[in-house]
Design a protein around this motif. Structure first.
Motif, PDB file in Angstrom:
ATOM      1  N   PRO A 183       0.990  -1.309   0.117  1.00  0.00           N
ATOM      2  CA  PRO A 183       0.052   0.046  -0.006  1.00  0.00           C
ATOM      3  C   PRO A 183       0.889   1.382   0.065  1.00  0.00           C
ATOM      4  CG  PRO A 183       0.190  -0.856   2.247  1.00  0.00           C
ATOM      5  CD  PRO A 183       0.941  -1.841   1.390  1.00  0.00           C
ATOM      6  N   GLY A 184       0.351   2.367  -0.478  1.00  0.00           N
ATOM      7  CA  GLY A 184       0.943   3.585  -0.709  1.00  0.00           C
ATOM      8  C   GLY A 184       0.542   4.373   0.633  1.00  0.00           C
ATOM      9  N   ILE A 185       1.039   5.776   0.678  1.00  0.00           N
ATOM     10  CA  ILE A 185       0.660   6.515   2.056  1.00  0.00           C
ATOM     11  C   ILE A 185      -0.669   6.777   1.927  1.00  0.00           C
ATOM     12  CG2 ILE A 185       3.285   7.302   2.005  1.00  0.00           C
ATOM     13  CD1 ILE A 185       2.096  10.066   0.848  1.00  0.00           C
ATOM     14  N   ASP A 186      -1.541   6.699   0.867  1.00  0.00           N
ATOM     15  CA  ASP A 186      -2.973   6.855   1.194  1.00  0.00           C
ATOM     16  C   ASP A 186      -3.594   5.431   1.288  1.00  0.00           C
ATOM     17  OD1 ASP A 186      -2.397   5.592  -1.446  1.00  0.00           O
ATOM     18  OD2 ASP A 186      -3.340   7.322  -2.589  1.00  0.00           O
ATOM     19  N   GLY A 187      -3.100   4.528   1.375  1.00  0.00           N
ATOM     20  CA  GLY A 187      -3.549   3.310   1.399  1.00  0.00           C
ATOM     21  C   GLY A 187      -4.014   2.593   0.096  1.00  0.00           C
ATOM     22  N   GLN A 188      -4.120   3.115  -1.050  1.00  0.00           N
ATOM     23  CA  GLN A 188      -3.911   2.345  -2.198  1.00  0.00           C
ATOM     24  C   GLN A 188      -2.865   1.803  -2.659  1.00  0.00           C
ATOM     25  OE1 GLN A 188      -5.680   4.558  -5.814  1.00  0.00           O
ATOM     26  NE2 GLN A 188      -5.381   6.372  -4.733  1.00  0.00           N
ATOM     27  N   LYS A 189      -2.819   1.017  -3.886  1.00  0.00           N
ATOM     28  CA  LYS A 189      -1.653   0.427  -4.287  1.00  0.00           C
ATOM     29  C   LYS A 189      -0.750   1.412  -4.648  1.00  0.00           C
ATOM     30  CE  LYS A 189       0.080  -2.016  -8.256  1.00  0.00           C
ATOM     31  NZ  LYS A 189       0.982  -1.739  -9.154  1.00  0.00           N
ATOM     32  N   MET A 190       0.572   1.151  -3.856  1.00  0.00           N
ATOM     33  CA  MET A 190       1.782   2.131  -4.153  1.00  0.00           C
ATOM     34  C   MET A 190       1.917   2.155  -5.600  1.00  0.00           C
ATOM     35  SD  MET A 190       5.492   2.318  -2.262  1.00  0.00           S
ATOM     36  CE  MET A 190       4.731   2.915  -0.622  1.00  0.00           C
ATOM     37  N   SER A 191       2.177   3.182  -6.153  1.00  0.00           N
ATOM     38  CA  SER A 191       2.592   3.439  -7.472  1.00  0.00           C
ATOM     39  C   SER A 191       2.995   4.895  -7.954  1.00  0.00           C
ATOM     40  CB  SER A 191       1.301   3.044  -8.501  1.00  0.00           C
ATOM     41  OG  SER A 191       1.684   3.540  -9.927  1.00  0.00           O
ATOM     42  N   LYS A 209       9.436  13.102   5.733  1.00  0.00           N
ATOM     43  CA  LYS A 209       8.203  14.006   5.610  1.00  0.00           C
ATOM     44  C   LYS A 209       6.966  13.357   4.617  1.00  0.00           C
ATOM     45  CE  LYS A 209       8.195  18.194   2.752  1.00  0.00           C
ATOM     46  NZ  LYS A 209       8.911  18.907   2.049  1.00  0.00           N
ATOM     47  N   THR A 210       7.490  12.252   3.760  1.00  0.00           N
ATOM     48  CA  THR A 210       6.383  11.537   2.969  1.00  0.00           C
ATOM     49  C   THR A 210       5.745  10.558   4.213  1.00  0.00           C
ATOM     50  OG1 THR A 210       7.958  11.515   1.425  1.00  0.00           O
ATOM     51  CG2 THR A 210       6.473   9.792   1.248  1.00  0.00           C
ATOM     52  N   ILE A 211       6.462   9.945   5.187  1.00  0.00           N
ATOM     53  CA  ILE A 211       5.677   8.983   5.878  1.00  0.00           C
ATOM     54  C   ILE A 211       5.130   9.734   6.885  1.00  0.00           C
ATOM     55  CG2 ILE A 211       6.478   7.206   7.997  1.00  0.00           C
ATOM     56  CD1 ILE A 211       9.064   6.596   6.258  1.00  0.00           C
ATOM     57  N   LYS A 212       5.235  10.809   7.333  1.00  0.00           N
ATOM     58  CA  LYS A 212       4.342  11.590   7.883  1.00  0.00           C
ATOM     59  C   LYS A 212       2.975  11.869   7.303  1.00  0.00           C
ATOM     60  CE  LYS A 212       7.642  13.903  11.350  1.00  0.00           C
ATOM     61  NZ  LYS A 212       8.067  15.204  11.594  1.00  0.00           N
ATOM     62  N   LYS A 213       3.110  11.758   6.273  1.00  0.00           N
ATOM     63  CA  LYS A 213       1.817  12.192   5.502  1.00  0.00           C
ATOM     64  C   LYS A 213       0.981  10.734   5.235  1.00  0.00           C
ATOM     65  CE  LYS A 213       3.443  15.245   2.149  1.00  0.00           C
ATOM     66  NZ  LYS A 213       4.262  15.118   0.935  1.00  0.00           N
ATOM     67  N   ILE A 214       1.483   9.691   5.741  1.00  0.00           N
ATOM     68  CA  ILE A 214       0.552   8.509   5.741  1.00  0.00           C
ATOM     69  C   ILE A 214      -0.674   8.770   6.458  1.00  0.00           C
ATOM     70  CG2 ILE A 214       0.608   6.024   6.541  1.00  0.00           C
ATOM     71  CD1 ILE A 214       3.392   5.819   6.225  1.00  0.00           C
ATOM     72  N   VAL A 215      -1.881   8.171   5.637  1.00  0.00           N
ATOM     73  CA  VAL A 215      -3.120   8.483   6.261  1.00  0.00           C
ATOM     74  C   VAL A 215      -3.490   7.705   7.396  1.00  0.00           C
ATOM     75  CG1 VAL A 215      -5.411   8.724   5.481  1.00  0.00           C
ATOM     76  CG2 VAL A 215      -3.829   9.301   3.822  1.00  0.00           C
ATOM     77  N   THR A 216      -3.858   8.121   8.715  1.00  0.00           N
ATOM     78  CA  THR A 216      -4.236   7.237   9.932  1.00  0.00           C
ATOM     79  C   THR A 216      -5.480   7.694  10.324  1.00  0.00           C
ATOM     80  OG1 THR A 216      -2.849   8.655  11.206  1.00  0.00           O
ATOM     81  CG2 THR A 216      -1.587   6.549  10.229  1.00  0.00           C
ATOM     82  N   LYS A 225      -4.915   1.635  20.025  1.00  0.00           N
ATOM     83  CA  LYS A 225      -5.266   1.863  18.516  1.00  0.00           C
ATOM     84  C   LYS A 225      -5.291   0.632  17.955  1.00  0.00           C
ATOM     85  CE  LYS A 225      -3.402   6.210  18.994  1.00  0.00           C
ATOM     86  NZ  LYS A 225      -3.323   6.095  20.490  1.00  0.00           N
ATOM     87  N   GLU A 226      -6.011   0.539  16.777  1.00  0.00           N
ATOM     88  CA  GLU A 226      -6.273  -0.629  15.810  1.00  0.00           C
ATOM     89  C   GLU A 226      -5.062  -0.826  15.043  1.00  0.00           C
ATOM     90  OE1 GLU A 226      -7.116  -3.752  15.100  1.00  0.00           O
ATOM     91  OE2 GLU A 226      -9.114  -3.149  16.022  1.00  0.00           O
ATOM     92  N   PHE A 227      -4.245  -1.948  15.174  1.00  0.00           N
ATOM     93  CA  PHE A 227      -3.248  -2.103  14.079  1.00  0.00           C
ATOM     94  C   PHE A 227      -3.776  -2.615  12.675  1.00  0.00           C
ATOM     95  CE2 PHE A 227      -3.110  -5.667  17.010  1.00  0.00           C
ATOM     96  CZ  PHE A 227      -2.959  -6.627  16.072  1.00  0.00           C
ATOM     97  N   LEU A 228      -4.666  -3.356  12.797  1.00  0.00           N
ATOM     98  CA  LEU A 228      -5.104  -4.187  11.781  1.00  0.00           C
ATOM     99  C   LEU A 228      -5.707  -3.040  10.915  1.00  0.00           C
ATOM    100  CD1 LEU A 228      -6.812  -7.653  12.560  1.00  0.00           C
ATOM    101  CD2 LEU A 228      -4.538  -7.026  11.333  1.00  0.00           C
ATOM    102  N   GLY A 229      -5.335  -3.003   9.460  1.00  0.00           N
ATOM    103  CA  GLY A 229      -5.857  -2.153   8.591  1.00  0.00           C
ATOM    104  C   GLY A 229      -5.333  -0.622   8.695  1.00  0.00           C
ATOM    105  N   CYS A 230      -4.230  -0.534   9.656  1.00  0.00           N
ATOM    106  CA  CYS A 230      -3.593   0.822   9.728  1.00  0.00           C
ATOM    107  C   CYS A 230      -2.648   0.958   8.731  1.00  0.00           C
ATOM    108  CB  CYS A 230      -2.990   0.929  11.098  1.00  0.00           C
ATOM    109  SG  CYS A 230      -1.912   2.415  11.403  1.00  0.00           S
ATOM    110  N   ASN A 231      -2.466   1.846   7.948  1.00  0.00           N
ATOM    111  CA  ASN A 231      -1.489   2.247   6.981  1.00  0.00           C
ATOM    112  C   ASN A 231      -0.108   2.065   7.281  1.00  0.00           C
ATOM    113  OD1 ASN A 231      -3.415   2.137   4.993  1.00  0.00           O
ATOM    114  ND2 ASN A 231      -3.632   4.310   5.252  1.00  0.00           N
TER     115      ASN A 231
END
Ligand code: ADP
Ligand code: TRP
Length: 321
Positions: A183-191, A209-216, A225-231
């Motif tokens: 998964p990419g930082i938005d949870g979609q397929k990384m591309s 900076k990029t990793i801080k943008k991961i959507v959570t 917190k729930e780890f399953l499904g967390c990006n």
């Protein structure tokens, strides 16, 4: 068993490329006879700035060597250094119904998105068939998007053999079923095309900076917190062994830490994971002559396999007279 694959030299590599394909190539080197080349003729269909194409080719060679392609185990070369492939491409063209190429998804998709239709884009699968058939591999490992191209190579080879006898080996493709989509930082397929990548060789600050943008999810700091499904967790999973993963799960469950903490941890883990690759890459970047030498030796080895095949092709087609 001989395994062959081509790499498109199209810029910065991301961790989706690493876990989805490069890691498998590196592991295959210990099990099979591996042939890997940089498909710079294919890249000409999308890159028309010559200087840039040359740079991308050297960058791909440097990056793949840094990530573990071992030239003592793998025949590693640049497509255009074994020109026989163009000769086979032409010979195969007479056994390629245009309808077969008109049905190719990648051609249809690109033209539907408005790419100008050139002959090179149209005949891309024929060159790919030549890449494969020149070296008689048993297996061609490819991503899902390339399966149809390998099927086209099989169709062309069968037609050619029907005319001239059992000359070309019919290749099998292989998709790595157990390889998950990263998964990419938005949870979609990384591309690359979604702009959601974490690059392997980015600058440390940029990477953070990029990793801080991961959507959570938005959860109060003190709450579990729930780890399953967390990006963040899903990305960390790729890098961690079982113990480290269990520890991270505990941190999620305990509460008291926010996703920001997990992101900092993930950034450290990724930075550490690619440390040796980064060092090797810096060395190769400072010693590009060594890379050129490796590619030149690779091309020589590849040609040893290609020449007897192309001679057979010249014989049966009557080009040798
Ligand atoms: P991109 O989608 O960024 O353009 P490419 O199509 O160049 O990536 O992919 C090169 C290789 O990396 C292919 O074999 C593909 O299957 C693999 N790959 C790319 N993105 C991912 C991902 N998110 N997860 C798993 N594998 C991937
Ligand atoms: N078309 C492939 C890709 O985009 C690259 C490629 C070119 C290839 N020639 C090949 C892959 C031959 C396997 C075999 O990824």
């Amino acid at each position: 068993m001989r395994v062959l694959t081509g790499i498109q030299s199209s810029g910065d590599l991301h961790i989706g490329n690493y876990f989805g394909s490069i890691k498998q190539m590196v592991e295959a080197q210990n099990r099979s006879e591996t042939f890997i080349f940089i498909a710079n003729y294919h890249a000409m269909t999308s890159v028309s700035d010559g200087k840039r194409l040359a740079q991308l080719t050297m960058q791909a060679a440097t990056d793949f060597l840094a990530l573990g392609i071992d030239p003592t185990k793998t025949t590693f070369w640049v497509q255009s250094d074994v020109k026989e492939v163009l000769e086979l491409y032409w010979a195969l063209s007479s056994f390629t119904p245009t309808g077969l190429l008109e049905r190719a998804h990648s051609y249809k998709d690109k033209t539907a998105r408005g790419a100008s239709t050139t002959h090179s884009l149209f005949s891309y699968p024929v060159l790919m068939a030549a890449d494969i058939l020149l070296f008689s591999p048993d297996i061609v490992p490819v991503g899902k998007d390339q399966i149809q191209h390998v099927e086209i190579a099989r169709d062309i080879a069968i037609k050619f053999n029907n005319q001239y006898g059992d000359i070309l080996k019919i290749p099998e493709f292989k998709i790595e079923e157990h390889v998950a989509t990263v998964p990419g930082i938005d949870g979609q397929k990384m591309s690359k095309s979604y702009g959601n990548t974490v690059n392997i060789f980015g600058e440390e600050k940029e990477q953070l900076k990029t990793i801080k943008k991961i959507v959570t999810e938005n959860v109060a700091l003190e709450d579990p917190k729930e780890f399953l499904g967390c990006n963040v967790y899903n990305m960390a999973k790729l890098f961690l062994d079982e113990n480290a993963l269990l520890e991270l799960q505990e941190r999620y469950k305990k509460g008291g830490e926010g996703h920001g903490h997990f992101k900092l941890y993930l950034a450290d883990v990724i930075w550490e994971f690619f440390k040796e690759h980064r060092e090797r890459r810096a060395y190769l970047q400072a010693n590009q002559d060594e890379v050129r030498e490796i590619l030149s030796q690779g091309a020589n080895r590849a040609r040893e396999v290609a020449l007897p095949m192309i001679q057979k092709i010249r014989d049966v087609t009557g080009i040798k007279y």
